[in-house]
Design an enzyme around this catalytic site. Structure first.
Site, PDB file in Angstrom:
ATOM      1  N   SER A 211       0.849  -1.190   0.000  1.00 15.74           N
ATOM      2  CA  SER A 211       0.000   0.000   0.000  1.00 15.74           C
ATOM      3  C   SER A 211       0.884   1.239   0.000  1.00 15.74           C
ATOM      4  CB  SER A 211      -0.884   0.013   1.249  1.00 15.74           C
ATOM      5  OG  SER A 211      -1.489   1.278   1.444  1.00 15.74           O
TER       6      SER A 211
ATOM      7  N   TYR B 297      -1.395  -0.383  10.375  1.00 13.46           N
ATOM      8  CA  TYR B 297      -1.491  -0.826   8.980  1.00 13.46           C
ATOM      9  C   TYR B 297      -0.240  -0.416   8.205  1.00 13.46           C
ATOM     10  CZ  TYR B 297      -3.333  -1.341   4.238  1.00 13.46           C
ATOM     11  OH  TYR B 297      -3.515  -1.691   2.921  1.00 13.46           O
TER      12      TYR B 297
END
Length: 255
Positions: free
Chosen positions: A146, A159
């Site tokens: 990501s 995350y």
């Protein structure tokens, strides 16, 4: 469509919006695909579409954060297709989603679960797949990450940390096993829109994602990730390893 993956067997760990596009593209490129997901009906639906289009694929139940589950998926690929040539690890938990939570506010159980699935899960997948790739004489591992792993987000700290950990794992694999013709690379998308996600997020957030990118006409699509993955898994990508490749419309720019 080129058949760049003809004769290769590929395990895609994680179905859904991006994962289903990966499996369909790899099958279209000629690969025999094992698609695994904790939601087996979702994986089966994608496999049915692949088979109806003339491709070769099978679905397995896969919890990428459980060692025995990923080992069983690797065994299925080897038993059914005679070996394994590639892995695309594509699953993640998004439990760290509170827009108000920084390090001080994030519950430790959210942090622990995020790292268990996203970091430990990719580690376990790598451990399970590497022996099969080495036995095959080499292969390719692709990890979906990501843009959060490259930036400095003011939220989603767990995350982002889990994704950065995946980058370190990828570089380790590329460095240690490159001499055995094993390659490893990471694809780092920004927002990647598919129908299920589009139904869950407000239009204002999509417009924000467009404004953050240099390409303003659209946000990312699963096919964008699949196109890069097909290159990295193919012989045409045989001299690419150890890289984090951003597919984000220029949202991030790094040397």
């Amino acid at each position: 469509m080129q058949k760049r993956l003809e004769g290769k067997s590929i395990l895609v760990a994680g179905a859904g919006g991006i994962g289903s596009a990966l499996a369909q593209r790899y099958a279209l490129e000629g690969a025999s695909v094992v698609l695994g997901d904790i939601d087996l009906p979702s994986a089966r639906a994608t496999v049915d579409a692949i088979v109806q289009a003339g491709g070769e694929a099978c679905a397995v139940e896969l919890d990428g954060a459980q060692e025995e589950s990923i080992r069983a998926a690797v065994a299925t690929a080897c038993d059914r297709y005679g070996g394994l040539d590639g892995l695309h690890a594509n699953f993640a938990t998004l439990i760290d989603c509170d827009p108000q939570a920084g390090v001080l506010e994030l519950p430790m159980e959210v942090y622990d679960e995020t790292m268990r699935v996203n970091a430990r899960g990719f580690f376990l997948c790598t451990r399970a797949v590497l022996p099969a790739l080495i036995e095959r004489g080499g292969g390719s591992i692709v990890y979906t990450s990501s843009a959060a792993g490259n930036g400095g987000p003011i939220t989603q700290s767990a995350y982002a940390m889990s994704k950065s950990a995946g980058h370190a794992l990828m570089r380790h694999v590329a460095a240690r096993y490159g001499a055995m013709d094993v390659r490893a690379n990471t694809i780092a998308p920004a927002m990647t829109l598919h129908p299920r996600l589009e139904a869950q997020i407000p239009a204002t957030f999509i417009e924000w994602a467009k404004s953050a990118a240099k390409i303003k006409s659209r946000v990312g699509r699963p096919d964008d990730i699949a196109a890069m993955g097909a290159l990295l898994l193919s012989d045409e990508g045989s001299y690419i390893t150890g890289q984090v490749i951003s597919i984000d419309g220029g949202t991030t720019m790094r040397p």
